[in-house]
Design a protein around this motif. Structure first.
Motif, mmCIF file in Angstrom:
data_model
loop_
_atom_site.group_PDB
_atom_site.id
_atom_site.type_symbol
_atom_site.label_atom_id
_atom_site.label_comp_id
_atom_site.label_asym_id
_atom_site.label_seq_id
_atom_site.Cartn_x
_atom_site.Cartn_y
_atom_site.Cartn_z
ATOM 1 N N VAL A 102 55.573 49.776 41.928
ATOM 2 C CA VAL A 102 55.908 50.167 43.044
ATOM 3 C C VAL A 102 57.564 50.374 43.126
ATOM 4 O O VAL A 102 58.442 49.609 42.759
ATOM 5 C CB VAL A 102 55.760 48.912 44.186
ATOM 6 C CG1 VAL A 102 56.022 49.300 45.481
ATOM 7 C CG2 VAL A 102 54.242 48.720 44.433
ATOM 8 N N ARG A 103 57.941 51.425 43.869
ATOM 9 C CA ARG A 103 59.381 51.893 43.986
ATOM 10 C C ARG A 103 59.753 51.433 45.642
ATOM 11 O O ARG A 103 59.110 51.960 46.364
ATOM 12 C CB ARG A 103 59.603 53.336 43.810
ATOM 13 C CG ARG A 103 59.427 53.631 42.222
ATOM 14 C CD ARG A 103 59.512 55.116 42.036
ATOM 15 N NE ARG A 103 58.287 56.019 42.564
ATOM 16 C CZ ARG A 103 56.901 55.811 42.280
ATOM 17 N NH1 ARG A 103 56.611 55.046 41.586
ATOM 18 N NH2 ARG A 103 56.248 56.446 43.170
ATOM 19 N N VAL A 104 60.747 50.525 45.624
ATOM 20 C CA VAL A 104 61.254 49.984 46.955
ATOM 21 C C VAL A 104 62.967 50.571 47.051
ATOM 22 O O VAL A 104 63.505 50.285 45.871
ATOM 23 C CB VAL A 104 61.068 48.662 47.071
ATOM 24 C CG1 VAL A 104 59.536 48.271 46.940
ATOM 25 C CG2 VAL A 104 61.868 47.798 46.167
ATOM 26 N N SER A 105 63.192 50.813 48.407
ATOM 27 C CA SER A 105 64.524 50.766 48.413
ATOM 28 C C SER A 105 64.779 50.558 49.947
ATOM 29 O O SER A 105 64.094 50.454 50.730
ATOM 30 C CB SER A 105 65.244 52.229 48.168
ATOM 31 O OG SER A 105 64.610 52.979 49.219
ATOM 32 N N GLY A 106 65.980 49.466 50.123
ATOM 33 C CA GLY A 106 66.420 49.064 51.511
ATOM 34 C C GLY A 106 65.860 47.665 51.590
ATOM 35 O O GLY A 106 65.150 47.114 50.850
ATOM 36 N N ILE A 107 66.777 46.896 52.286
ATOM 37 C CA ILE A 107 66.595 45.650 52.615
ATOM 38 C C ILE A 107 65.327 45.095 53.290
ATOM 39 O O ILE A 107 64.985 43.865 53.038
ATOM 40 C CB ILE A 107 67.683 45.169 53.451
ATOM 41 C CG1 ILE A 107 67.855 45.610 54.813
ATOM 42 C CG2 ILE A 107 69.134 45.173 52.681
ATOM 43 C CD1 ILE A 107 69.007 45.021 55.509
ATOM 44 N N ARG A 108 64.649 46.114 53.916
ATOM 45 C CA ARG A 108 63.312 45.799 54.731
ATOM 46 C C ARG A 108 62.181 46.179 54.011
ATOM 47 O O ARG A 108 61.114 46.021 54.493
ATOM 48 C CB ARG A 108 63.499 46.409 56.111
ATOM 49 C CG ARG A 108 64.567 45.893 57.062
ATOM 50 C CD ARG A 108 64.258 46.457 58.140
ATOM 51 N NE ARG A 108 65.475 46.172 59.360
ATOM 52 C CZ ARG A 108 65.240 44.997 60.060
ATOM 53 N NH1 ARG A 108 63.902 44.342 59.986
ATOM 54 N NH2 ARG A 108 66.240 44.728 60.878
ATOM 55 N N ALA A 109 62.317 46.582 52.706
ATOM 56 C CA ALA A 109 61.003 47.394 51.932
ATOM 57 C C ALA A 109 60.403 46.295 51.393
ATOM 58 O O ALA A 109 59.655 46.784 50.425
ATOM 59 C CB ALA A 109 61.605 48.186 50.981
ATOM 60 N N ASP A 110 60.322 45.151 51.660
ATOM 61 C CA ASP A 110 59.428 43.800 51.088
ATOM 62 C C ASP A 110 58.135 43.873 51.940
ATOM 63 O O ASP A 110 58.119 43.451 52.987
ATOM 64 C CB ASP A 110 59.992 42.492 50.835
ATOM 65 C CG ASP A 110 59.340 41.572 50.339
ATOM 66 O OD1 ASP A 110 58.107 41.956 49.606
ATOM 67 O OD2 ASP A 110 59.747 40.411 50.406
ATOM 68 N N LEU A 111 57.063 44.269 51.416
ATOM 69 C CA LEU A 111 55.870 44.133 52.109
ATOM 70 C C LEU A 111 54.932 42.836 51.992
ATOM 71 O O LEU A 111 53.910 42.813 52.489
ATOM 72 C CB LEU A 111 54.929 45.425 51.829
ATOM 73 C CG LEU A 111 55.442 46.792 52.449
ATOM 74 C CD1 LEU A 111 54.540 48.043 51.913
ATOM 75 C CD2 LEU A 111 55.892 46.779 53.636
ATOM 76 N N ALA A 112 55.620 42.043 51.366
ATOM 77 C CA ALA A 112 54.978 40.807 50.771
ATOM 78 C C ALA A 112 54.223 40.100 51.852
ATOM 79 O O ALA A 112 53.235 39.289 51.784
ATOM 80 C CB ALA A 112 55.765 40.028 49.757
#
Length: 117
Positions: A102-112
């Motif tokens: 999974v590629r994530v960027s940004g401080i809100r990009a945590d879907l956990a």
């Protein structure tokens, strides 16, 4: 798996194919991806994170500042099979991110907090 989204024939068929070690048919995989993206949008309404599962779909979700132009600051992107796995709890979110699936960027990009569905 009590969510009504798991009763979708496409989600069931795609998961079955993955369990058997074979690729799901493209129309089935597309429908499964879109069904689970819709479930995430329902669970985490908002427009601060863009979740992309190319080539089948993308949504905006998670409460917070709304993005309107250009590349969003908070993006999550992954392959369809990875999305099915994390959305259904077959793959842990943190593990998928650590492994680079999974590629994530940004401080809100945590879907956990929103997964599994």
């Amino acid at each position: 798996m009590s969510s009504p989204h798991f009763k979708s024939a496409a989600v069931a068929a795609a998961l079955s194919a993955l369990d058997e070690g074979r690729a799901a048919e493209r129309p089935v995989l597309r429908e499964a991806v879109r069904t689970l993206l819709a479930a995430l949008a329902e669970r985490a309404p908002g427009r601060s994170v863009e979740v992309r599962v190319p080539p089948y779909g993308a949504i905006q979700c998670v409460p917070g500042p709304r993005h309107t132009r250009g590349t969003p600051p908070n993006v999550v992107e992954m392959a369809p099979e990875t999305w099915l796995a994390v959305a259904t709890g077959r793959l842990d979110w943190a593990e998928a991110v650590t492994e680079g699936r999974v590629r994530v960027s940004g401080i809100r990009a945590d879907l956990a907090p929103h997964l599994p569905l």
